[in-house]
Structures are given as C-alpha cells and as structure tokens.
Design an enzyme around this catalytic site. Structure first.
Site, PDB file in Angstrom:
ATOM      1  CG  ASN A  11      -1.855   1.873   1.080  1.00 37.65           C
ATOM      2  OD1 ASN A  11      -2.024   2.220   0.726  1.00 37.65           O
ATOM      3  ND2 ASN A  11      -1.838   0.799   2.550  1.00 37.65           N
ATOM      4  CE  LYS A  13       0.082   3.227   4.577  1.00 35.56           C
ATOM      5  NZ  LYS A  13      -0.039   3.388   6.196  1.00 35.56           N
ATOM      6  CG  HIS A  98      -5.836   2.450   5.558  1.00 31.91           C
ATOM      7  ND1 HIS A  98      -5.702   2.993   5.575  1.00 31.91           N
ATOM      8  CD2 HIS A  98      -4.762   1.168   4.939  1.00 31.91           C
ATOM      9  CE1 HIS A  98      -4.069   2.986   6.742  1.00 31.91           C
ATOM     10  NE2 HIS A  98      -3.397   1.297   6.258  1.00 31.91           N
ATOM     11  CD  GLU A 100      -3.362   5.132   7.019  1.00 36.58           C
ATOM     12  OE1 GLU A 100      -2.268   5.625   5.758  1.00 36.58           O
ATOM     13  OE2 GLU A 100      -1.529   4.766   7.538  1.00 36.58           O
ATOM     14  CD  GLU A 168      -3.441  -2.059   7.901  1.00 39.00           C
ATOM     15  OE1 GLU A 168      -2.029  -2.320   7.111  1.00 39.00           O
ATOM     16  OE2 GLU A 168      -3.573  -1.431   7.653  1.00 39.00           O
ATOM     17  N   GLY A 174       2.792   2.245  10.723  1.00 31.65           N
ATOM     18  CA  GLY A 174       4.146   3.780  10.333  1.00 31.65           C
ATOM     19  C   GLY A 174       4.355   3.888  11.814  1.00 31.65           C
ATOM     20  CB  SER A 212       5.486  -1.970  11.931  1.00 31.15           C
ATOM     21  OG  SER A 212       4.979  -0.425  11.911  1.00 31.15           O
TER      22      SER A 212
END
Ligand code: PGA
Length: 252
Positions: A11, A13, A98, A100, A168, A174, A212
């Site tokens: 991904n 992003k 997701h 985010e 996730e 991250g 991660s």
C-alpha cells in the site's frame, strides 16, 4: 483467491512519482525474474500510477490494486473514482476501510460496507481493513472493536474468493511497533471464527496482518496461525524491501 498461497499487498498510500514507480517496476520485475515469489503479490499505488503500472506488470504475476473507491458506479461525484472505473483500468483488488481513510475522511463501517459491495459488483477483490487503536487495546476492547467493525463492514456479497480481511492495529501502522505473535494469533483466530460463524462461504477468507511489516519480521508474522499474508505500507515503497517480504517464507 484461495488460501493456497500467501498474499503480500503493498500500500503506497500518497507516495510515488512516475519516475519512482518506473524504477520500482523495473527492480521488482528483475527481482522476481531472478527469484520467483511463491506468494501472490499486489501493489496498490496512488490512482495516478494505476494505468502505467497495470501496463508495466501485464506480463507478470504481479497484480495492481487501488487504495479506495466510491460506492457508486458513475455520476456527479467530483474527485471520486468508482470500483467500476478502477476495474476498467485493470485493477484486481481495492483496499477499503483503511484506518487512515476512517480517520482522515470520517469513513464509518456502513460506508466501508457499501464500498466493499461496489468492489464485488465490479468483479474485484475487496481488502477490508479493521483494527483497534492503542486506547482500545489498553482498555481490553481490541477483540470486541474488531468484531463490531468486521460484522458492520462486510457486505452480504462477501465470500472467500472476493474478499480479504486485513487486521491492522492503528497503533502499529507506520510506528515500527507490532503486536506480539500471541496478540496477532488471538485476533486472527477470532476473525477466522467470526467469519465461519457469519457464513460457510467466508470460511476460507484470507486474513492479512498489516502494521510495520518489514523484511526482518515478515517470516515470523507469516508463520502465525490464521495469517495468510501481509499488508505492507512503508516497506512496500522500496522494491528491495518488497522483494524481501515477497521472498519471506514462514519461519516456523
Ligand atoms: P506500515 O503501513 O507498513 O507503514 O505500517 C501499513 C498500512 O497502513 O497498510
């Protein structure tokens, strides 16, 4: 898609210029030619790079995915892209829900569910993301939060062939932090049980861990029970790292 092979999804992003994507594709194609991966590989670049990467990877086993879609088909939705249009571009899978997007755009489970249904209607694979925040984990609510998200985000069209579930943890994305092997196993075992409870057709749904993941921990994560692959953010931007993960065998 079946559980037979592990699935590694990158991904990107909001990253990747045309030049960077070209270099990545050259390196990935060269790397796979030298050392074919036994895993299924999907790269999800920003929308600007989908068409060139579909063309670049067309003679390979690497598939291209998208990071989001609109739940509609066509129409007056400035700036949005539908699953139907992404399918027309050659996309194979679309990430929905997701964390985010849930955080940046206030996406709720009902919207995620309608997006996943649109992905299925377009004949594509929906990669549905769920995961708890650190506060929710510390409060002992991780499993209940994930169950609620999963049940509310899965459309009735979902089956093991057109759906992948990605666990996730928000706090692992991250951050360089990952849950313990036991924590990942607990969540994946729970998701697997919930899917079996919902419908027999979901029993073989592939479950990815994301947050991660890097070449140095991929083997250990892929060896965890009920983990059928990984969703990789930062480490998917460099072809060498993505190849490292693609070459990782479960370390038992
Ligand atoms: P990360 O991101 O690998 O950079 O933690 C994972 C994701 O958000 O899918």
């Amino acid at each position: 898609m079946t559980k037979a092979a592990m699935l590694v999804v990158g991904n990107w992003k909001m990253n990747g210029t045309v030049a960077e994507a070209t270099q990545f594709a050259d390196e990935l194609i060269g790397g796979i030619a030298c050392r074919p991966s036994t895993h299924d590989l999907i790269v999800c670049p920003p929308a600007t790079l989908i068409a060139p990467l579909v063309a670049r990877f067309s003679q390979t086993s690497v598939r291209i995915g998208a990071q989001d879609c609109h739940p509609g088909v066509t129409g007056a939705h400035t700036g949005d892209i539908s699953a139907f249009l992404l399918a027309d571009c050659g996309v194979s899978a679309i990430i929905v829900g997701h964390s985010e997007r849930r955080a940046d755009h206030g996406e709720i489970d009902a919207l995620v569910r309608s997006k996943a249904e649109a992905v299925h209607a377009a004949g594509l694979i929906a990669i549905i993301c769920v995961g708890e925040t650190l506060d929710q984990r510390r409060a002992g609510d991780a499993l209940s939060v994930i169950e609620r998200q999963l049940r509310a985000s899965l459309p009735p069209t979902a089956d093991a062939r057109n759906t992948v579930v990605a666990y996730e943890p928000v706090w692992a994305i991250g951050s360089g932090l990952t849950p313990s092997v036991a924590e990942i196993a607990e969540v994946h075992g729970s998701i697997s049980q919930i899917l079996r409870d919902i419908a027999p057709a979901l029993a073989d749904t592939r479950l990815l861990y994301g947050g991660s993941v890097k070449p140095s921990n991929a083997g250990e994560i892929l060896a965890i029970a009920d983990v059928n692959g990984v969703l990789v953010g930062g480490a998917s931007l460099k072809a060498a790292d993505f190849l490292g993960i693609a070459a990782s065998a479960p370390i038992l």
